[in-house]
Design an enzyme around this catalytic site. Structure first.
Site, PDB file in Angstrom:
ATOM      1  N   GLU A 251       0.852  -1.284  -0.048  1.00 20.94           N
ATOM      2  CA  GLU A 251       0.176  -0.019  -0.134  1.00 20.94           C
ATOM      3  C   GLU A 251       0.886   1.378   0.024  1.00 20.94           C
ATOM      4  O   GLU A 251       1.424   1.493   1.151  1.00 20.94           O
ATOM      5  CB  GLU A 251      -1.113   0.114   1.318  1.00 20.94           C
ATOM      6  N   CYS A 286      -2.595   8.971   2.994  1.00 23.30           N
ATOM      7  CA  CYS A 286      -2.345   8.521   1.421  1.00 23.30           C
ATOM      8  C   CYS A 286      -3.214   8.755   0.808  1.00 23.30           C
ATOM      9  O   CYS A 286      -3.028   8.908  -0.430  1.00 23.30           O
ATOM     10  CB  CYS A 286      -2.099   6.809   1.749  1.00 23.30           C
TER      11      CYS A 286
END
Ligand code: NAD
Length: 482
Positions: A251, A286
């Site tokens: 990720e 993110c």
């Protein structure tokens, strides 16, 4: 919960063989707010031995999945009872405003645990299909093996739980490596798991930096890496895993777009949601949607509304109730963000609001910054800044907006803003990103797959797809009954 003398190896306290300590500093006060032992090579090797024992001898991998899910539910309940303490701790180590930390840091982690409790009952650990040649195929989903979970500092508990919960549900022993900047909540997670009844040997916490992560990634006793962090480090991990065909889920970073269509009605709520989507946690998220793509004819109106909302954000002490934005994680991080703003300005970008340091004596604070007149090919428009900086770029209709949203090396998340949700969904479906929200910046649903395309990652977390990442399916072909 902030000062720890011992590592937790397989849930058991143990002095670090390295003898080294990591001091955790508040990015707001720059004071030491906690400390943890730093794992060394011997500690990692010992942790891997313990984890392999738990994998091979059990009982965890052979425990009924429903029971494993129930245990995760109990962990969630115990952690929920510590929400205030956890939010305060994460707020101190990361600098997230405490108000935001309760939901954005702790609430999200609790949500993941609740989803995995339910998955314990519904995930198809054993499934029967009709065999094409007659008879049946029993598909058994076995634990992938010993998992190394490597977490970043920006959402330390949430990103840890996103790996620990599916891995434990799948029956895997886990070695959690929190980041050196924000290692404290990992201890609360492991303590709580032991209190909830997790057997010895199954969950280890090894704080450390790149060296510890690197040793774990290359360790022959580790079967799977679950990693959240930067694209640079993720790429290196993928290369190392590739050598041994070791499994990994990555990720990574992003540069997500918020796409405003020409029919959007710019209410205060929508403006606040756009600002939150770009600036929450000082942009250290993110899925931050820091490229705001607006219809050219409405650019002036949108910029004016955004500038007012960004300028009104209260920057300061993360522990204060009325703070919207805390500091950046470190002096170096702030300097990097400032350098990106300087570079953007020298390329012709205009600072509409922000751009400097607020008048605060200590702490790595930076004003939330909105830029216009940005070259779409410049680094500020293409690269992750990981700070409170958003750019507004004009588009010429839906097709152009989609083209611009997709003109990126990344593909993590995004949002579409419109008064016609059918049109919004059509536009969303053309955006190359793992998840896209309509009329919301919350482009993540904890029960549904989340992850990045292109340089934003490999694989998915959340929902049953997140559990898929921690199992190895085996097909047993059973002959037809005689
Ligand atoms: P980072 O890549 O510097 O570090 C992440 C983790 O990897 C830390 O625990 C670090 O100690 C460890 N590490 C560093 N070098 C390593 C190596 N060579 N081998 C193994 N491990 C190593 O990232 P960061 O600064 O902690 O976090 C910010 C980044 O994380 C941003 O790019 C952000 O977008 C990304 N992020 C992504 C998601 C997502 O779900 N896609 C979520 C949160 C953060």
């Amino acid at each position: 919960m902030r000062f720890h003398d011992e590592l937790l190896i397989g849930g058991r306290p143990r002095r670090a063989a390295s003898g080294r300590t990591i001091e955790v500093r508040s990015p707001a006060t720059e004071d030491i707010v906690g400390s943890v032992p730093e794992a060394g090579t011997d500690d990692i090797d010992a942790a891997v031995r313990v984890a392999r024992g738990a994998l091979e001898r059990g009982p965890w991998p052979r425990t009924d999945p429903g029971e494993r899910g129930e245990l995760l539910g109990r962990v969630g309940k115990l952690l929920a009872g510590r929400t205030d303490e956890l939010a305060a701790t994460i707020s101190e180590e990361v600098g997230s405003p405490r108000r935001w930390a309760r939901g954005g840091q702790v609430g999200t982690a609790l949500g993941v645990l609740a989803v995995h409790r339910r998955l314990g009952a519904s995930y198809p650990f054993v499934e029967t299909r009709a065999a094409l040649t007659g008879g049946e195929v029993r598909i058994r989903r076995h634990p992938v093996g010993v998992v190394a979970a490597i977490a970043p500092w920006n959402a330390p508990l949430f990103t840890a739980v996103l790996k620990v919960a599916p891995a434990l549900l799948a029956g895997c022993p886990v070695i959690l490596k929190p980041s050196p900047e924000a290692p404290l909540s990992a201890f609360a997670l492991a303590e709580t798991a032991a209190e909830a009844g997790l057997p010895d040997g199954v969950l280890t916490v090894l704080p450390g930096g790149a060296q510890v992560g690197d040793h774990l990634v290359g360790h022959p006793g580790v079967d799977k890496i679950g990693f959240t962090g930067s694209t640079v480090v993720g790429t290196r991990i993928a290369q190392r895993c590739g050598q041994d065909l070791r499994r990994c889920t990555l990720e990574l970073g992003g540069k997500s777009a918020a796409v405003l269509l020409d029919d959007v009605v710019l209410t205060d709520e929508i403006v606040d949601a756009l600002v939150d989507g770009a600036m929450a946690n000082s942009g250290q998220v993110c899925i931050a949607q820091t490229r705001i793509l607006v219809p050219r004819a409405r650019q002036a109106e949108v910029v004016e509304a955004l500038a007012a909302a960004v300028g009104a954000l209260r920057v300061g002490d993360p522990q204060a109730d009325d703070t919207d934005l805390g500091p950046l994680i470190s002096a170096a991080a702030r300097e990097q963000v400032e350098a990106a703003i300087i570079e953007a300005r020298s390329g012709g970008a205009r600072v509409v609001t922000g751009g400097g340091r607020p008048d605060l004596a200590v702490g790595h604070y930076l004003e939330p910054t909105l830029l216009t007149d940005v070259d779409p090919d410049s680094p500020i428009a293409r690269e992750e800044v990981f700070g409170p900086v958003a750019v507004v770029l004009p588009h010429d209709g839906d097709d152009d907006a989609v083209r611009m949203a997709n003109d990126s090396p990344y593909g993590l998340a995004g949002s579409v803003w419109t008064s016609d949700t059918v049109r919004g969904e059509e536009v969303a479906s053309r955006i190359v990103a793992g998840s896209v929200a309509i009329n919301s910046s919350a482009a993540m649903d904890l029960g549904s797959p989340f992850g990045g395309r292109r340089r934003s990652g490999l694989g998915r977390e959340c929902g049953p797809e997140g559990v898929d990442a921690y199992v190895e399916p085996q097909s047993i072909v059973v002959p037809p009954a005689a």
